[in-house]
Write a protein that holds these residues in place. Sequence first.
Motif, PDB file in Angstrom:
ATOM      1  N   ARG A  20      -8.342   4.354  -0.022  1.00 61.09           N
ATOM      2  CA  ARG A  20      -8.834   3.703  -1.234  1.00 61.09           C
ATOM      3  C   ARG A  20      -8.108   2.371  -1.463  1.00 61.09           C
ATOM      4  NH1 ARG A  20     -12.157   3.255  -3.534  1.00 61.09           N
ATOM      5  NH2 ARG A  20     -12.187   4.144  -5.622  1.00 61.09           N
ATOM      6  N   LEU A  21      -6.807   2.318  -1.152  1.00 58.58           N
ATOM      7  CA  LEU A  21      -6.064   1.066  -1.282  1.00 58.58           C
ATOM      8  C   LEU A  21      -6.545   0.039  -0.260  1.00 58.58           C
ATOM      9  CD1 LEU A  21      -2.426   2.413  -1.859  1.00 58.58           C
ATOM     10  CD2 LEU A  21      -4.257   2.017  -3.528  1.00 58.58           C
ATOM     11  N   PHE A  76      -2.585  -0.758  -8.444  1.00 61.11           N
ATOM     12  CA  PHE A  76      -2.654  -1.508  -7.184  1.00 61.11           C
ATOM     13  C   PHE A  76      -3.652  -2.658  -7.273  1.00 61.11           C
ATOM     14  CE2 PHE A  76      -4.206  -2.108  -2.774  1.00 61.11           C
ATOM     15  CZ  PHE A  76      -3.000  -2.435  -2.169  1.00 61.11           C
ATOM     16  N   GLU A  77      -4.789  -2.420  -7.897  1.00 65.29           N
ATOM     17  CA  GLU A  77      -5.792  -3.475  -7.979  1.00 65.29           C
ATOM     18  C   GLU A  77      -5.267  -4.671  -8.776  1.00 65.29           C
ATOM     19  OE1 GLU A  77     -10.497  -4.234  -9.035  1.00 65.29           O
ATOM     20  OE2 GLU A  77      -9.616  -2.248  -9.328  1.00 65.29           O
ATOM     21  N   LEU A 103      -5.272   3.803  -9.273  1.00 64.75           N
ATOM     22  CA  LEU A 103      -5.785   2.669  -8.506  1.00 64.75           C
ATOM     23  C   LEU A 103      -5.672   1.363  -9.273  1.00 64.75           C
ATOM     24  CD1 LEU A 103      -9.024   4.159  -6.894  1.00 64.75           C
ATOM     25  CD2 LEU A 103      -6.778   3.886  -5.847  1.00 64.75           C
ATOM     26  N   PHE A 121       2.130   2.696  -3.282  1.00 61.83           N
ATOM     27  CA  PHE A 121       1.196   2.770  -4.403  1.00 61.83           C
ATOM     28  C   PHE A 121       0.279   3.977  -4.360  1.00 61.83           C
ATOM     29  CE2 PHE A 121       2.515  -1.606  -4.276  1.00 61.83           C
ATOM     30  CZ  PHE A 121       2.499  -2.040  -5.599  1.00 61.83           C
ATOM     31  N   THR A 122       0.348   4.800  -3.321  1.00 60.86           N
ATOM     32  CA  THR A 122      -0.627   5.890  -3.185  1.00 60.86           C
ATOM     33  C   THR A 122      -0.504   6.940  -4.288  1.00 60.86           C
ATOM     34  OG1 THR A 122       0.865   7.073  -1.681  1.00 60.86           O
ATOM     35  CG2 THR A 122      -0.797   5.630  -0.682  1.00 60.86           C
ATOM     36  N   GLY A 165       0.796  -1.216   0.000  1.00 57.44           N
ATOM     37  CA  GLY A 165       0.000   0.000   0.000  1.00 57.44           C
ATOM     38  C   GLY A 165       0.829   1.267   0.000  1.00 57.44           C
ATOM     39  N   THR A 225      -7.967  -3.729  -1.035  1.00 58.43           N
ATOM     40  CA  THR A 225      -7.434  -4.924  -0.376  1.00 58.43           C
ATOM     41  C   THR A 225      -8.551  -5.734   0.263  1.00 58.43           C
ATOM     42  OG1 THR A 225      -5.372  -3.717   0.071  1.00 58.43           O
ATOM     43  CG2 THR A 225      -5.744  -5.758   1.295  1.00 58.43           C
ATOM     44  N   ASN A 264      -5.922   8.519  -0.462  1.00 57.69           N
ATOM     45  CA  ASN A 264      -5.462   7.481  -1.380  1.00 57.69           C
ATOM     46  C   ASN A 264      -5.154   6.185  -0.634  1.00 57.69           C
ATOM     47  OD1 ASN A 264      -5.732   9.282  -3.463  1.00 57.69           O
ATOM     48  ND2 ASN A 264      -3.544   9.628  -3.759  1.00 57.69           N
ATOM     49  N   THR A 265      -4.580   6.303   0.554  1.00 52.71           N
ATOM     50  CA  THR A 265      -4.297   5.105   1.359  1.00 52.71           C
ATOM     51  C   THR A 265      -5.595   4.368   1.673  1.00 52.71           C
ATOM     52  OG1 THR A 265      -2.359   6.158   2.360  1.00 52.71           O
ATOM     53  CG2 THR A 265      -3.266   4.240   3.487  1.00 52.71           C
TER      54      THR A 265
END
Length: 579
Positions: A529-530, A483-484, A480, A475-476, A472, A534, A526-527
Amino acid sequence: MIPSSDSVRCLIDVGRFPLFHADDAGILVSLSRTAVALVERLDRSASAMKLKRNVATLLLGLLLLLLSVGFTIYHEEVIERIEAFTMVQRSRVTLNASATERAPGSAEATSAATTAAAEKITDFSFVTAANNSVVAVVNPQAMYSIGSTLNVVVQMHDAANRRKRSGGDFILARMYNERLRAASPGEVADHGDGSYGVALRLLWAGDSKLSLMLVHPAEAVAVLDRVRETIPNKIVFLGTFVSGKVKKVTNCNVHLSTDKEVCDLTDPATGEPWSCEKPANMSCSALQNFRSYNRQRSYVSKQEEALFARGRLYVPLNVNYTVTTHPPNNTAEQKLPPCTAGLGNPSPSGFFWNGAWNSSYCAMRRFDTPQQVTECLKEKHIYFLGDSTIRQWWEYLVSFTKGFKYFDVHKHGKQQPKIAFDDKNKIILQWNCHGYPFITQSLTFSRDVQYIAKQLDDITGGKNTVIGLSLGAHFTAFPLAVFERRMRNIAASVEKLLSQSPDTKVIVKLANTRDVGTVQLFNNWNTYRLVQITRDVFKHLNVAFVDAWEMTAVVNSLSIHPTTAIVKEQLNVFLSFVC
């Protein structure tokens, strides 16, 4: 008698009708101008006498009707249209601050962020203002029971004290008691119309205070979405190619923008993209190491920068409410099930009391002595895979238990694999960093940066194998979708491993809150959203969760590397699932 244009002007003089809001006055002025123009046009046409009479009478009747009802019917719709016209900068992204309905990282979310890219903040009177917002407790009680829920409604207003009519504000909620060193997170539901519902479970006896924090207003959230999704190369990665005594440094990235010849280093097994500019007269295989730095520039307009000024981040809402909680009448102690994989990640996942984390859904244990930790890990091989926040777990366990010997792999760079072993108790403890993008100013060898999905494919598994995963922090700053894709590749490898070795324990650590010094790149929106991604990717797998997000957000931690005390509590949850 046919009213003249002057008569119409007189009738709709808004100064004679103080019952209207200032915004309504603008509507009446607009209607008056339309009516006057029509009547004046008819004044110039003698042959249109009959039509003039009908139209003028109709206009007059309509105006009197609107005035008599005080715009009761029209008010909401008209005001919304005026606001939509005059505040194009308002975010059209309705990303939920607690649980987004659409799939995280979906094309819809990306499209919404791209649409917001064209919108620039010009009038800050329309920005959500925490100090103007209204908080109300639903059905307040003099006394609550442990386990009951406190429900709160929040209505956001802007800087001009107008009611907000769209959602998207990022709000964090909690109950706390500083004397008891207690805190629990609340769940925020965005209704999409400027109002929010907050549910807070009351988990300890005694007094608790309600806290609501506006982390970012909706307008700032839209800007952060735009920057994240439309400007992917905000981090500079420099790859060093070595051939004999010759060294050349070139640019690398997930989505590399360059006119030069490129080394396509996309992983063939996972499809994870990575590329570097190809140095002249050198092979792509000559890439030896890399490091990174953040571009020192702003990605927003001067006006938008004001959204991220110190006084606009983490602004408390005006609320002064204390709850008194007592034990339930049934004094029988609630029995929680053992901490095992497959229980999901309910919210709240737990709470702090007397500085210690307590799970809300399973009977977690305490591991306060080195002996307790060693007994739990005996004869086990533990893999910590991911970023430096799970490397903290490795470092804590090695330091706390005292029985580990560090195995020197004789490599340069801070991100080299870390291995420690306890011969007496047959414990192997290791950490490996995840694949690109890995943000680091330290020189890092490319061979040490391996995609977790591939690392998992090389693990046999079994009842004595424990895997901790955490991604995480790096990746911020990226879209998105990056990361996904990464998490879905990892989840596929986890599913494969568990199908082959069902006794393997896999524990997913959610990203924790972080510092916000470079807020355009690294921020807790943003964190979060990650974290959502997850949760969504792993929710159907037989894994366990350590909710580091709630554990750090509830104590207002703003450090990418939490304190040792928090790390210990995270490991108490982890070890409870191991043993």
